[in-house]
Design an enzyme around this catalytic site. Structure first.
Site: not given
Length: 315
Positions: A113, A241, A271
């Protein structure tokens, strides 16, 4: 040695959209349960005919077009991804081939990520060292391909997409548009976020990640601002993120960016791992929520319990 700047941005998402109601038909969950815990409403899902390099190349082509450049103008391609299926050719090489590039250096980075902010720093370092003049930096992930659709705690999170930035050398006495990176990790806690097994599946220790992100990351992000010479109160935007709205909102608040637009693309995109920061940044620019020259905090975190952040100037 010279500095670098972001010349343009681009993003791409698959057309197929998966809603919370769609997920409720697969596992024991509901729209209310998902929104109250992670803030996500929808996410995009790539088909079998949409591999990671296809997503990446589409985002890269948009970034190149936005800068008025051709593929031949790029001498370095960096792709941050943790969901590439094949080991060779790497994703960057496949992107270069799809775009018809000449002879660029091609590198993949897997920092999950935090991949895009690591890749952006790597491109900046290469340009400062004189080994590249112009780079195409892409974050791309097909997280739904590694999702356990029987696990209601993780299957509600993931989405697919790609975001890209054209990074180029600053000419003459121009001010650098990418500040110093602050990066690191917590190796002993790295197992808290995993993509493991055969076939590989995404899993995480949700409460561990939440506590680490909300307590340990805000002071690190403030140090990023200090290195970049920007007071958090002067930030125009904060692009974290896009892990979970319940992480993004408290972390942004604790950084002290009281006047900043806070990217919340996770609500619509889920995500998307390494794609999340460049996609969210690109959308803020596309919607005109920030303008050229504005100071923006980019801060990635996640797998390996890695993190990397820098202050950049909006293209």
């Amino acid at each position: 040695m010279t500095g670098s700047r972001i010349a343009s941005l681009g993003h791409h998402q698959p057309a197929s959209v998966l809603t919370n109601e769609d997920l409720a038909a697969l596992v024991d969950t509901s729209d209310e349960w998902i929104r109250s815990r992670v803030g996500i409403r929808t996410r995009h899902r790539a088909g079998d005919d949409e591999p990671v390099d296809d997503l990446a190349a589409r985002a890269g082509a948009k970034a190149l077009a936005g800068a008025g450049l051709t593929p031949a103008d790029v001498d370095l391609v960096l792709v941050a991804t943790s969901t590439a299926i094949d080991r060779s050719p790497n994703t960057a090489a496949r992107v270069a081939a799809r775009l018809g590039m000449g002879a660029p250096a091609v590198l993949d980075l897997n920092v999950v990520c935090a991949g895009f902010t690591h890749a952006l720093a790597t491109a900046d370092h290469a340009i400062r060292a004189g080994s590249a003049r112009r780079a195409l930096v892409i974050g791309a992930d097909k997280m739904t391909a590694v999702t356990d659709w029987t696990d209601r705690t993780t299957c509600v999170l993931t989405g697919d997409g790609a975001g890209a930035a054209v990074v180029e050398a600053v000419e003459g006495d121009g001010e650098p548009g990418i500040g110093p990176v602050l990066w690191g990790s917590v190796p002993e806690m790295g197992n808290a976020v995993r993509i493991e097994g055969t076939p590989p599946k995404f899993a995480q220790e949700g409460q561990t990640v939440y506590r680490w992100a909300t307590t340990q990351l805000p002071p690190i992000a403030r140090r990023v601002c200090e290195r970049g010479g920007v007071d958090p109160a002067d930030l125009a935007a904060v692009v974290l993120h896009q892990a979970n709205l319940r992480i993004i909102e408290p972390v942004a608040q604790r950084i002290g960016a009281v006047n900043a637009v806070v990217a919340r693309d996770v609500v619509e995109s889920g995500n998307t791992s390494a794609a999340s920061i460049p996609m969210a940044f690109s959308k803020l620019v596309e919607r005109g929520e920030i303008t050229s020259g504005d100071p923006v905090l980019l801060f990635g975190f996640g797998g390996n319990l890695s993190y990397a952040g820098q202050i950049v100037r909006c293209p």
